[in-house]
Design a protein around this motif. Structure first.
Motif, PDB file in Angstrom:
ATOM      1  N   GLY A 204      57.291   5.947  17.838  1.00 40.95           N
ATOM      2  CA  GLY A 204      58.631   5.391  17.990  1.00 40.95           C
ATOM      3  C   GLY A 204      59.433   5.451  16.704  1.00 40.95           C
ATOM      4  O   GLY A 204      60.652   5.655  16.720  1.00 40.95           O
ATOM      5  N   ILE A 215      67.878   5.098  20.246  1.00 41.30           N
ATOM      6  CA  ILE A 215      66.802   5.590  21.110  1.00 41.30           C
ATOM      7  C   ILE A 215      67.378   5.823  22.498  1.00 41.30           C
ATOM      8  O   ILE A 215      68.235   5.068  22.959  1.00 41.30           O
ATOM      9  CB  ILE A 215      65.616   4.593  21.162  1.00 41.30           C
ATOM     10  CG1 ILE A 215      64.307   5.294  21.544  1.00 41.30           C
ATOM     11  CG2 ILE A 215      65.911   3.419  22.058  1.00 41.30           C
ATOM     12  CD1 ILE A 215      63.626   5.954  20.394  1.00 41.30           C
ATOM     13  N   ASP A 339      53.638   7.329  22.984  1.00 44.17           N
ATOM     14  CA  ASP A 339      54.841   7.968  22.472  1.00 44.17           C
ATOM     15  C   ASP A 339      55.764   8.435  23.587  1.00 44.17           C
ATOM     16  O   ASP A 339      56.959   8.617  23.372  1.00 44.17           O
ATOM     17  CB  ASP A 339      54.461   9.145  21.573  1.00 44.17           C
ATOM     18  CG  ASP A 339      53.735  10.248  22.321  1.00 44.17           C
ATOM     19  OD1 ASP A 339      52.765   9.946  23.048  1.00 44.17           O
ATOM     20  OD2 ASP A 339      54.125  11.430  22.163  1.00 44.17           O
ATOM     21  N   SER A 368      53.978   2.209  21.666  1.00 45.95           N
ATOM     22  CA  SER A 368      54.826   3.370  21.409  1.00 45.95           C
ATOM     23  C   SER A 368      55.126   3.535  19.926  1.00 45.95           C
ATOM     24  O   SER A 368      55.426   4.643  19.469  1.00 45.95           O
ATOM     25  CB  SER A 368      56.136   3.254  22.205  1.00 45.95           C
ATOM     26  OG  SER A 368      55.874   3.261  23.604  1.00 45.95           O
TER      27      SER A 368
END
Length: 416
Positions: A204, A215, A339, A368
């Motif tokens: 992340g 994101i 991920d 993540s």
């Protein structure tokens, strides 16, 4: 499954000299809000958005924009908790009064945490409607600020709390002393267990940095149920709220370059377009692209499939790419994360849209960013924390410092 309350261990607080007014900034948005009680249709996260309400009478239910305690009365409180001590000189409170079950408090006060107890802050406590009520005080250094409200004949509520002080950058690596040993144990375990820990480039952290501080998500709707536009927006809001709980831990810490990390949902994947009961074009819709026996947004747009960060074949271009997927699966128990994103049960997620801490999702977002599970061991002196499944329902102090430890070890790859 995870259970616990957020309790951040704080540095001892001391009374200092007031800051010049021009040096003060609102530090509330970087804090984690908690409350004595929150009505199921309200949200304690509404109190520190940094926004300015139009007036005190926001009718309910108006989920996500107000905090209220109906039907509870008596003493109620909300609290801002920071990961490190903040130097505060004033606070502003905007009351909720909807003319019905939530009215102005009979009285209220501020308290600061002195390292061992809550201490009242002397001051003039006005109770004005449709305006901020400001309390100025001699500077305190603390990691918790509490607003304590005594109800009158009705319940109480707030729309916004602002806490002003000096904006400070926490230098380097400074975890509380009692966490140094367990944090070192965790990192040593990471290094010995995962030989490609430093070589992997799709955590992340990598995704946020590649986007310049944001994101993108795709929703994989792995269910036969229909989704309204209102449900879609609530799903997006709950995801952004959960992601923010992690990234806000980094604000001002150890050269972290962003004040906030916005989350944008750019696409939905579904088996049948008729399941999605909206006609607007706010998100891309992918129909019938099945991967792992579930709907999948277009692979040319996914970072998992294009880890070089280039999306030449993504319909709509790179701005339509997604870094992670929120995979909502009917009948799915527990969760999974990596991920590629997070997977939780669709029924669980929908039933917790208004929950402050969607703890399974929070746990999987931790994965993540690289945080490990703790199925077969527990770091020294620790008992209950979010990443130890079944022992916590929100991000704890230990989770926060494990998160920051990842940044400490990886930030050099970004030239920081």
């Amino acid at each position: 499954m995870r259970r616990i309350a957020v309790l951040l261990v704080l540095m001892a607080a001391t009374v200092l000299i007031p800051l010049p007014a021009e040096a003060a900034v609102n530090l509330a948005p970087s804090a984690t809000p908690t409350a004595s009680y929150t009505s199921p249709w309200e949200a304690v996260t509404a109190i520190n958005t940094g926004g300015d309400p139009a007036n005190s009478n926001i009718p309910g239910p108006n989920q996500g924009t107000r905090w209220g305690t109906w039907p509870n009365t008596g003493e109620q409180w909300v609290q801002l908790t920071w990961g490190s001590a903040q130097r505060l000189t004033s606070a502003q409170v905007y009351f909720l009064d909807d003319g019905g079950g939530v009215r102005l408090p009979a009285s209220w006060k501020l308290q600061w945490w002195n390292g061992g107890a809550y201490t009242d802050i002397p001051g003039t406590y006005a109770r004005a409607l449709n305006a901020y009520n400001t309390v100025t005080f001699s500077e305190v250094s603390t990691t918790r600020l509490r607003v304590v409200l005594q109800s009158g004949p009705a319940s109480v509520g707030l729309l916004e709390v602002k806490a002003y002080g000096e904006a400070t950058q926490t230098p380097g690596w400074n975890p509380p002393g009692h966490l140094v040993t367990p944090l070192n144990e965790v990192w040593q375990h990471q290094e010995s267990t995962y030989p490609n820990l430093y070589g992997f480039r799709n955590y992340g952290w990598d995704q946020v940095m590649a986007n310049g501080g944001s994101i993108n998500y795709c929703v994989r709707w792995d269910s036969a149920a229909t989704v309204t536009a209102a449900q879609r927006d609530q799903i997006h809001t709950a995801l952004a709220r959960s992601f923010k709980k992690w990234t806000d831990l980094m604000t001002g810490h150890n050269a972290w370059p962003y004040q906030s990390v916005p989350v944008k949902v750019v696409g939905w994947a579904v088996r049948d377009r008729a399941q999605l009961q909206w006609s607007d074009t706010s998100v891309d819709i992918y129909v019938g692209n099945i991967r792992e026996n579930a709907p999948q947004c277009a692979e040319p747009c996914g970072r998992f499939f294009n880890q070089n960060g280039s999306y030449p074949n993504c319909p709509g271009g790179a701005s339509h790419h997604y870094d992670m997927s929120l995979w909502l699966t009917s009948g799915f128990g527990g969760g999974a994360g990596g991920d590629w994103g997070q997977r939780v049960g669709s029924e669980y997620y929908l039933s917790n849209l208004g929950t402050d801490n969607i703890h399974i999702l929070l746990h999987e977002i931790g994965h993540s960013f690289g945080l490990d599970d703790f199925y077969d061991w527990t770091p020294s002196g620790q008992c209950c924390f979010l990443m130890k499944a079944g022992s916590a329902s929100s991000i704890t102090e230990f989770d926060a410092w494990m998160f920051r430890d990842w940044w400490r070890h990886l930030k050099s790859r970004y030239g920081l």
